[in-house]
Design a protein around this motif. Structure first.
Motif, PDB file in Angstrom:
ATOM      1  N   ALA A  15      -9.075   8.858   8.613  1.00  0.00           N
ATOM      2  CA  ALA A  15      -8.691   7.494   7.856  1.00  0.00           C
ATOM      3  C   ALA A  15      -7.368   7.471   7.902  1.00  0.00           C
ATOM      4  CB  ALA A  15      -9.346   7.673   6.327  1.00  0.00           C
ATOM      5  N   LEU A  16      -6.686   8.578   7.471  1.00  0.00           N
ATOM      6  CA  LEU A  16      -5.109   8.191   7.267  1.00  0.00           C
ATOM      7  C   LEU A  16      -4.489   7.939   8.819  1.00  0.00           C
ATOM      8  CD1 LEU A  16      -4.207  11.537   5.126  1.00  0.00           C
ATOM      9  CD2 LEU A  16      -3.538   9.255   4.672  1.00  0.00           C
ATOM     10  N   ALA A  17      -5.010   8.561   9.523  1.00  0.00           N
ATOM     11  CA  ALA A  17      -4.454   8.198  10.839  1.00  0.00           C
ATOM     12  C   ALA A  17      -4.637   6.888  11.524  1.00  0.00           C
ATOM     13  CB  ALA A  17      -4.805   9.278  12.019  1.00  0.00           C
ATOM     14  N   ASN A  18      -5.805   6.295  11.156  1.00  0.00           N
ATOM     15  CA  ASN A  18      -6.091   5.038  11.456  1.00  0.00           C
ATOM     16  C   ASN A  18      -5.352   4.110  10.799  1.00  0.00           C
ATOM     17  OD1 ASN A  18      -8.086   5.582  13.413  1.00  0.00           O
ATOM     18  ND2 ASN A  18      -9.819   5.460  11.905  1.00  0.00           N
ATOM     19  N   PHE A  19      -5.206   4.292   9.321  1.00  0.00           N
ATOM     20  CA  PHE A  19      -4.260   3.436   8.569  1.00  0.00           C
ATOM     21  C   PHE A  19      -2.681   3.505   8.799  1.00  0.00           C
ATOM     22  CE2 PHE A  19      -1.078   3.386   5.062  1.00  0.00           C
ATOM     23  CZ  PHE A  19      -1.092   2.003   4.741  1.00  0.00           C
ATOM     24  N   ILE A  20      -2.430   4.816   9.054  1.00  0.00           N
ATOM     25  CA  ILE A  20      -0.623   4.754   9.354  1.00  0.00           C
ATOM     26  C   ILE A  20      -0.649   4.017  10.750  1.00  0.00           C
ATOM     27  CG2 ILE A  20      -0.649   6.877  10.384  1.00  0.00           C
ATOM     28  CD1 ILE A  20       1.463   5.339   7.562  1.00  0.00           C
ATOM     29  N   GLY A  21      -1.647   4.103  11.664  1.00  0.00           N
ATOM     30  CA  GLY A  21      -1.420   3.676  13.048  1.00  0.00           C
ATOM     31  C   GLY A  21      -1.526   2.042  12.990  1.00  0.00           C
ATOM     32  N   ILE A  58      12.491   7.251  10.529  1.00  0.00           N
ATOM     33  CA  ILE A  58      13.573   6.891  10.108  1.00  0.00           C
ATOM     34  C   ILE A  58      14.859   6.347  10.932  1.00  0.00           C
ATOM     35  CG2 ILE A  58      15.044   8.838   9.770  1.00  0.00           C
ATOM     36  CD1 ILE A  58      14.748   7.054   6.864  1.00  0.00           C
ATOM     37  N   SER A  59      14.877   6.831  12.306  1.00  0.00           N
ATOM     38  CA  SER A  59      15.715   6.266  13.448  1.00  0.00           C
ATOM     39  C   SER A  59      15.252   4.818  13.659  1.00  0.00           C
ATOM     40  CB  SER A  59      15.622   7.376  14.287  1.00  0.00           C
ATOM     41  OG  SER A  59      14.522   7.469  14.883  1.00  0.00           O
ATOM     42  N   ASN A  60      14.061   4.480  13.237  1.00  0.00           N
ATOM     43  CA  ASN A  60      13.622   3.193  13.954  1.00  0.00           C
ATOM     44  C   ASN A  60      13.887   2.011  12.729  1.00  0.00           C
ATOM     45  OD1 ASN A  60      11.820   0.866  13.865  1.00  0.00           O
ATOM     46  ND2 ASN A  60      10.734   2.020  15.708  1.00  0.00           N
ATOM     47  N   ASN A  65      12.657  -0.500   7.498  1.00  0.00           N
ATOM     48  CA  ASN A  65      12.404  -1.861   6.778  1.00  0.00           C
ATOM     49  C   ASN A  65      11.180  -2.266   6.119  1.00  0.00           C
ATOM     50  OD1 ASN A  65      15.317  -2.459   6.990  1.00  0.00           O
ATOM     51  ND2 ASN A  65      14.933  -3.907   8.887  1.00  0.00           N
ATOM     52  N   LYS A  66      10.197  -1.827   6.961  1.00  0.00           N
ATOM     53  CA  LYS A  66       8.753  -1.946   6.792  1.00  0.00           C
ATOM     54  C   LYS A  66       8.488  -1.013   5.472  1.00  0.00           C
ATOM     55  CE  LYS A  66       4.358  -3.047   8.240  1.00  0.00           C
ATOM     56  NZ  LYS A  66       3.187  -3.063   9.405  1.00  0.00           N
ATOM     57  N   PHE A  67       8.723   0.442   5.738  1.00  0.00           N
ATOM     58  CA  PHE A  67       8.697   1.271   4.592  1.00  0.00           C
ATOM     59  C   PHE A  67       9.461   0.853   3.251  1.00  0.00           C
ATOM     60  CE2 PHE A  67       9.793   5.055   2.250  1.00  0.00           C
ATOM     61  CZ  PHE A  67       8.710   5.750   2.144  1.00  0.00           C
ATOM     62  N   ASN A  68      10.394   0.484   3.321  1.00  0.00           N
ATOM     63  CA  ASN A  68      11.248  -0.008   2.171  1.00  0.00           C
ATOM     64  C   ASN A  68      10.576  -1.286   1.472  1.00  0.00           C
ATOM     65  OD1 ASN A  68      13.078   2.175   1.866  1.00  0.00           O
ATOM     66  ND2 ASN A  68      14.518   1.127   2.980  1.00  0.00           N
ATOM     67  N   GLN A  70       7.551  -2.590   1.970  1.00  0.00           N
ATOM     68  CA  GLN A  70       5.936  -2.677   1.623  1.00  0.00           C
ATOM     69  C   GLN A  70       5.747  -1.331   1.132  1.00  0.00           C
ATOM     70  OE1 GLN A  70       3.737  -4.327   4.962  1.00  0.00           O
ATOM     71  NE2 GLN A  70       5.603  -5.490   5.649  1.00  0.00           N
ATOM     72  N   ILE A  71       6.468  -0.540   0.624  1.00  0.00           N
ATOM     73  CA  ILE A  71       6.023   0.818   0.016  1.00  0.00           C
ATOM     74  C   ILE A  71       4.708   0.571  -0.722  1.00  0.00           C
ATOM     75  CG2 ILE A  71       7.408   0.663  -2.124  1.00  0.00           C
ATOM     76  CD1 ILE A  71       8.172   3.997  -1.111  1.00  0.00           C
ATOM     77  N   ASP A  72       4.456  -0.331  -1.695  1.00  0.00           N
ATOM     78  CA  ASP A  72       3.229  -0.230  -2.368  1.00  0.00           C
ATOM     79  C   ASP A  72       2.133  -0.548  -1.479  1.00  0.00           C
ATOM     80  OD1 ASP A  72       4.739  -0.224  -4.872  1.00  0.00           O
ATOM     81  OD2 ASP A  72       4.678  -2.437  -5.322  1.00  0.00           O
ATOM     82  N   ASP A  73       2.013  -1.457  -0.629  1.00  0.00           N
ATOM     83  CA  ASP A  73       1.096  -1.376   0.504  1.00  0.00           C
ATOM     84  C   ASP A  73       0.568   0.000   1.353  1.00  0.00           C
ATOM     85  OD1 ASP A  73       0.718  -3.966  -0.137  1.00  0.00           O
ATOM     86  OD2 ASP A  73       1.943  -4.744   1.349  1.00  0.00           O
ATOM     87  N   LEU A  74       1.824   0.626   1.406  1.00  0.00           N
ATOM     88  CA  LEU A  74       1.606   2.059   2.212  1.00  0.00           C
ATOM     89  C   LEU A  74       1.037   2.703   1.446  1.00  0.00           C
ATOM     90  CD1 LEU A  74       2.339   3.912   4.474  1.00  0.00           C
ATOM     91  CD2 LEU A  74       4.745   4.211   3.493  1.00  0.00           C
TER      92      LEU A  74
END
Length: 154
Positions: A15-21, A58-60, A65-68, A70-74
């Motif tokens: 489930a985690l892998a599918n979500f993060i993918g 972090i180098s991408n 930008n997406k992490f910062n 959309q952190i609540d969605d993550l």
């Protein structure tokens, strides 16, 4: 996501892998086995399920930008992989956080007329809404009424 080399992913790993993918698409492998990481090996020795979820790179610049932004969605997606939903979180928070209590009468309330000056400000108060503008050190909000300040304009 990293799991112990030689182990099969469990339902949470999948489930985690599918979500993060889906959240950070374009990865070559969603689940990778590793045998040389200390925590992976410690957990396996004790019979614990172990996973290390990499939340983008972090180098991408796009990942960062997406992490910062959309952190609540993550966070919701990660929790959902473990069967924890927003409703469950809200119920949990309601059980553990203290209730604000009733708004009290009396006390002192800020001036109910706008007062503009060199520095002007206002606040949104619990059970009241936006108060009038105050300035130059005048009190905003109330004292003794159990009203929290919920927002200030910027």
């Amino acid at each position: 996501m990293i799991i112990k080399e030689g182990y099969n992913p469990d339902q949470y790993d999948t489930a985690l892998a599918n979500f993060i993918g889906s959240f950070f698409p374009g990865r070559a492998n969603k689940v990778v086995g590793r045998a040389h990481l200390a925590n992976v090996n410690r957990a396996a020795t004790k019979g614990y399920s172990y996973r290390l979820l990499e939340n983008g790179f972090i180098s991408n610049h796009e990942d960062l930008n997406k992490f910062n932004s959309q952190i609540d969605d993550l966070a919701r997606g990660i929790l959902k992989a473990f069967g924890i939903t927003s409703a469950a979180l809200v119920a949990s928070v309601k059980k553990t956080e203290p209730v604000d209590g009733e708004i009290k009468s009396g006390g002192v309330f800020q001036s109910k007329t706008d007062k503009f000056g060199t520095i002007s400000y206002q606040a949104h108060m619990r059970g009241f809404g936006w108060g009038n503008w105050q300035s130059d050190g005048l009190m905003v909000g109330s004292t003794g009424q159990n009203r929290r300040i919920e927002a200030t304009p910027h």
